[in-house]
Scaffold this motif. Sequence first.
Motif, short mmCIF file in Angstrom:
data_model
loop_
_atom_site.label_atom_id
_atom_site.label_comp_id
_atom_site.label_asym_id
_atom_site.label_seq_id
_atom_site.Cartn_x
_atom_site.Cartn_y
_atom_site.Cartn_z
N HIS A 79 60.56 63.27 -5.22
CA HIS A 79 61.46 64.41 -5.37
C HIS A 79 61.18 65.12 -6.69
CE1 HIS A 79 65.10 66.79 -4.94
NE2 HIS A 79 65.48 66.42 -6.15
N GLU A 80 61.27 66.45 -6.67
CA GLU A 80 61.07 67.24 -7.89
C GLU A 80 62.45 67.63 -8.43
OE1 GLU A 80 59.12 71.46 -8.78
OE2 GLU A 80 57.66 70.00 -8.03
N LEU A 81 62.85 66.96 -9.49
CA LEU A 81 64.20 67.12 -10.02
C LEU A 81 64.24 68.26 -11.03
CD1 LEU A 81 66.96 65.69 -9.71
CD2 LEU A 81 66.35 64.28 -11.67
N GLY A 82 65.21 69.14 -10.87
CA GLY A 82 65.38 70.24 -11.82
C GLY A 82 64.22 71.22 -11.81
N GLY A 83 63.39 71.17 -10.78
CA GLY A 83 62.29 72.11 -10.69
C GLY A 83 61.12 71.79 -11.60
N GLY A 104 70.86 67.19 -17.16
CA GLY A 104 71.05 68.17 -16.10
C GLY A 104 71.81 67.62 -14.92
N GLN A 105 72.09 68.51 -13.99
CA GLN A 105 72.77 68.16 -12.75
C GLN A 105 72.17 68.99 -11.63
OE1 GLN A 105 77.01 68.69 -12.81
NE2 GLN A 105 77.26 68.31 -10.65
N GLU A 106 71.81 68.34 -10.56
CA GLU A 106 71.28 69.02 -9.38
C GLU A 106 72.10 68.56 -8.17
OE1 GLU A 106 67.32 68.37 -7.05
OE2 GLU A 106 66.90 69.69 -8.74
N GLY A 107 73.02 69.41 -7.75
CA GLY A 107 73.93 69.00 -6.68
C GLY A 107 74.81 67.87 -7.18
N GLU A 108 74.78 66.73 -6.50
CA GLU A 108 75.56 65.57 -6.91
C GLU A 108 74.75 64.61 -7.77
OE1 GLU A 108 77.14 63.75 -3.41
OE2 GLU A 108 78.77 65.19 -3.22
N HIS A 167 73.44 63.54 -11.21
CA HIS A 167 73.58 63.70 -12.66
C HIS A 167 72.45 62.90 -13.31
CE1 HIS A 167 77.71 65.44 -12.47
NE2 HIS A 167 77.73 64.75 -11.34
N TYR A 168 71.70 63.52 -14.21
CA TYR A 168 70.56 62.81 -14.78
C TYR A 168 70.37 63.14 -16.26
CZ TYR A 168 68.11 67.29 -14.17
OH TYR A 168 67.74 68.60 -14.23
#
Length: 725
Positions: free
Chosen positions: A4-8, A77-81, A83-84
């Motif tokens: 998965h590519e998190l936060g682009g 950051g946060q992407e949808g649900e 949190h990272y």
Amino acid sequence: MIGHELGGRYEIIERIGGGGMALVYKAHDILLGRNVAIKVLRQQFVDDEEFIRRFRREAQSAASLSHPNVVSIYDVGQEGEIHYIVMEYIEGFNLNEIIKDRAPLQVEESVRIAAQICDALDHAHQNQIIHRDIKPHNILIGRNGRVKVTDFGIARAVTSTTITQTGSVLGSVHYFSPEHAKGVITGEKSDLYSLGIVLYQMLTATLPFLGESPISVALKHLQEEFDDPRGVNPLIPQSVENIILKSMRKNPSERYHSAKEMLKDLDTCLLPERRNEPKIQFAEADADQTRAMPAIKSMKREASYSRAKKLFDEDDDDDNKIEDKRNKKWVRPTLWITLTLVILISMAGVIWYVNNKLVVPEVTIPNVINLQEDIAVAELTELGIVIEDPIIRTYKEDFEEGVVYDQSKKEGTVVKAGSVIRLFVGTAKPLAVMPEVKGKTFAEASEKLIALKVKKDNISENPAYSDEPPGTVIGQEPEADAKFNAETVEVILTVSKGKETFDMPDLVSMTRSKAESEIKKVGLKLLGVEEESSFKYEKGLVTRQWPYDAKSTVSIGEEVKIFVSTGYPPEALNYTFNLPVAPVEEGKNSKIRIEYSDARNDDGEKKEWGTKTVKSTQVFSVDLVLAPNKDAVVILYRDGVFFDTYTISYVDAKNGSVPDVFVPQEDPVPPTSEEDLEIIPDPGDVNPEDTTTMLQSSSKDKAPKDKPDKSKKGNKGIVKTSKKP
């Protein structure tokens, strides 16, 4: 999550660890081309505000620290649900894995690791951060041996008043300090206690306190002593054991006062003069003696019985006397019985009154946190609980305005109706005032804004040209004195790039009006116009520009002066040079090309007069401009081959003594003897006052005897040049 590519920008590669609150993945930062570690909150906690607050607090706590022994935080950051937290990726192992693999460790290695942990704690404590969960699992050892402290998930500021969250004690029970286990205030010394346990475990391969349950282990921290490290591992120097004993004292006042003090001890404990120092001793507190105290109720009961017995004994004596005197035994007993009945009835009445009138009902305190103030007040009032006035109103992070964020009596507490409770209600976040940062450098302005809690990523730079020195802030948005929310504000700082520069245009050979227009067009200022004569440029054209030559670097607003030609100077002489030309063979085409240079070519560059095709002898006129110090030169080419060069001096032209020129022959024959030619001096060597002689063929000239007569194929002779005064 893998792939998965998190936060682009963060491509998840693999899972590398995890804990009770979060999972840790190795990822690749596509933007910066480096590997990072990403901690992701577990899915079961994404709806739990408490866990989210703890998760964010970890990032805030660690991000405020900058130390080689603390894992760096790069991004949150946060992407949808999801949190990272994006942090530094450490190639290596955690200390727990190393202890399991090869403990007990060497003394030198253990002390070195403990010293680096202590150095990190000293930095954190100086920044008012208490870690509260120091354990081998949170200590990373890089392949280069560098120790990194991580996982500030339950770290709190020094001013925190509790270590409990939602009713449970945080941290790992085997590394608890006694005060931590009791749930009271924890400070810097709690971290040092935990570090002492880590050092103990590295050197002995065991923990100081073990038990069947977390509660039993916590009780041992509070009540029991641990085995001396040297009793488990005799190879431990006494100086190192002393550090463990001092850091693990149950009384915080007997431990090291600071991480810096403990670090100093760790740095010197392996010196030869310290290794066998005496064992550290601590003052023993006097044990309180247990005394048997009589129960208060029993004492009162015995005293009442004694008084009652004495009273009844006295009454009996009186009755006996009366009986003896009057012989009326029944009077006094009857009196006392009656009195007793009256008292019993009265007491029963009092009990009934108290039960019905004075006994206050008990109520259980509800949880009103996260309720709107009016709803919370109504709910408590309905239960008969009195709200203390005034209600405490302050800003509380993560709580909206008008929402209760705390209550003085906790949920489930049983109190009497009418008891007082204090409520704490959140207010709108107080807005800060934007400072004036104009005139500062971008770095200085950013530092000032970050000190006001503005996020670094929310400060952007807008370069612009100006007269201010490069790097100076010349504008800001929001403006100074404006109110702003530090968490959401976007600050744009306009920073000077200095004056705008460009290549100076070439104004030379332009007309005056065109040059002035060009100066204005590029943003320059006309300093002035000065006229001067020129051989090279015609009247009205720009001859030169000052102080910037063409293509030199110039800034907007600079001043430029131009010089404009007034035409040729008075001493200039216009002269037409008549040049006779002939084809190679009469009647056949020859291509004639003429070049020239005169006073107008101050750089020696030749100008093209033109190319003509001729079949017969012709005379071409070449217009020249002569100067006293500049001779004119005319060069003749025939059929692409150089033929001859003609020099016209200023003196000859002015005096009308320019030599005549021969008509070119088909095939010029070099002279065979001095008698065939009359040699005359070079015109440059002739006195201007003397009559100019010409190089010409003798009137008796004939073709050489050994040469055929070519008079039919070409012409030869003298062509006199026209002269202009």
